[in-house]
Design a protein around this motif. Structure first.
Motif, short mmCIF file in Angstrom:
data_model
loop_
_atom_site.label_atom_id
_atom_site.label_comp_id
_atom_site.label_asym_id
_atom_site.label_seq_id
_atom_site.Cartn_x
_atom_site.Cartn_y
_atom_site.Cartn_z
N LEU A 198 44.72 34.38 34.78
CA LEU A 198 43.57 35.22 35.26
C LEU A 198 42.35 34.67 35.01
O LEU A 198 41.57 34.99 35.99
CB LEU A 198 43.75 36.83 34.20
N GLN A 201 42.30 32.29 38.34
CA GLN A 201 42.35 33.03 39.69
C GLN A 201 41.29 34.30 39.66
O GLN A 201 40.94 34.83 40.81
CB GLN A 201 43.87 33.25 39.94
N GLY A 202 40.96 34.75 38.61
CA GLY A 202 40.12 36.06 38.74
C GLY A 202 40.68 37.15 39.63
O GLY A 202 41.66 37.35 39.53
N ASP A 203 39.82 37.61 40.10
CA ASP A 203 40.06 39.04 40.99
C ASP A 203 40.93 38.52 42.20
O ASP A 203 41.57 39.26 42.94
CB ASP A 203 38.97 39.48 41.58
N GLN A 204 41.21 37.12 42.57
CA GLN A 204 41.95 36.70 43.57
C GLN A 204 43.25 36.25 43.26
O GLN A 204 43.88 35.64 44.05
CB GLN A 204 41.22 35.47 44.20
N GLN A 205 43.53 36.48 41.91
CA GLN A 205 45.10 36.59 41.58
C GLN A 205 45.91 37.24 42.50
O GLN A 205 45.56 38.50 42.81
CB GLN A 205 45.18 36.91 40.07
N ILE A 208 46.90 40.70 41.58
CA ILE A 208 45.65 41.85 41.59
C ILE A 208 45.37 42.20 42.89
O ILE A 208 44.90 43.41 43.23
CB ILE A 208 44.66 41.14 40.48
N VAL A 209 45.15 41.00 43.82
CA VAL A 209 44.90 41.46 45.39
C VAL A 209 45.79 42.36 45.69
O VAL A 209 45.49 43.38 46.47
CB VAL A 209 44.79 40.32 46.07
N THR A 211 47.17 44.90 43.94
CA THR A 211 47.37 46.02 43.34
C THR A 211 46.18 47.08 43.68
O THR A 211 45.10 46.83 43.95
CB THR A 211 47.08 45.82 41.82
N ARG A 214 43.10 47.09 42.44
CA ARG A 214 42.33 46.12 42.57
C ARG A 214 41.69 45.23 41.05
O ARG A 214 40.53 44.70 41.02
CB ARG A 214 41.07 45.91 43.36
N ARG A 215 42.38 45.54 40.05
CA ARG A 215 42.12 45.20 38.73
C ARG A 215 43.29 45.06 37.64
O ARG A 215 44.24 45.47 38.12
CB ARG A 215 41.18 46.04 37.94
#
Length: 251
Positions: A198, A201-205, A208-209, A211, A214-215
């Motif tokens: 995480l 890649q942060g929110d671009q994992q 997560i994309v 989901t 989006r978190r």
């Protein structure tokens, strides 16, 4: 006012991990007496000491969930200390990311031993005490990867799929014997197991994309589901799977 788990004794495996720790903390706040277990004695002792300082009644036990002997010792210590067991929460788990061809035999064996065999051994060993309770609950931790394929993590997915169906057959076996058995299926949860991924890649994992919310979820959000299944509010619920994934498996 008494907590939702007042009078109950709960044994939690993997208690010092992300979801395990959040579950232990929540159960303590809801007045459960706790048997906290983990493969690291130091880590589980530290967690137990903190919860005791906050007023909880806690027994800390080192437990290798893949070992029948270790399980027998943990259950006997529970019997000696509390004389009963009302809730078993199987959380201990490990992950291995390779797909079918890249997975090694050692990697496969380790994941199956902890995630699948460990869950079965926990139920097998603790079931006599749970049956004696007359109103017991087992909560097994599977995953969204026990429901759908990802194209990777072959051993992990195999183990979590097995936990899903092991839960269902145990639920049928014990439905009239005072023990409910359900599974929880977390999605992307911000725990130490995947935190490095995480962070990179942060929110671009990718998951997560995919989901809808989006978190990533939090361990506390999974622990809330564990609490519902552990307590009497779920008294007519057994053999079911509860997905905590922000909508990941909804499409």
């Amino acid at each position: 006012m008494p907590g939702r788990l007042a009078g109950k004794v709960a044994l939690i495996t993997g208690a010092t991990g992300g979801i395990g720790r959040a579950t232990a903390e929540l159960f303590a706040r809801e007045d459960a007496r706790l048997v906290l277990t983990d493969v690291s004695q130091t880590a589980v002792d530290d967690l137990a000491a903190r919860l005791r300082a906050e007023g909880a009644d806690v027994l800390a036990v080192r437990l290798d969930v893949s070992s029948p002997e270790s399980w027998s010792e943990a259950v006997e210590l529970t019997r000696h200390r509390f004389g009963r067991l009302d809730v078993l929460v199987n959380i201990a788990g490990v992950v291995d990311w390779p797909g079918v061809e890249e997975t090694t035999k050692d990697g496969w064996d380790r994941v199956i031993a902890v995630n699948q065999t460990g869950t079965w051994l926990g139920m097998k060993t603790a079931m006599p005490l749970l049956r004696d309770s007359g109103n017991a609950s087992v909560v097994n931790t599977s995953s969204v990867l026990g429901l759908v394929g990802s194209g990777a993590a072959a051993a992990y997915q195999a183990s979590k799929g097995a936990v899903r169906l092991l839960t269902k057959t145990a639920a049928v076996e014990y439905a009239t014997r005072g023990v409910r058995v359900n599974s929880v299926h977390p999605g992307v949860i911000a725990t130490p197991m995947i935190q490095e991924l995480l962070d990179e890649q942060g929110d671009q994992q990718p998951d997560i994309v995919r989901t809808p919310m989006r978190r990533a979820g939090t361990p506390a959000e999974v622990a809330a589901m564990m609490l519902f299944l552990a307590g009497d509010e779920s008294s007519f619920v057994t053999g079911a799977e509860f997905v905590v994934d922000g909508g990941l498996t909804a499409h």
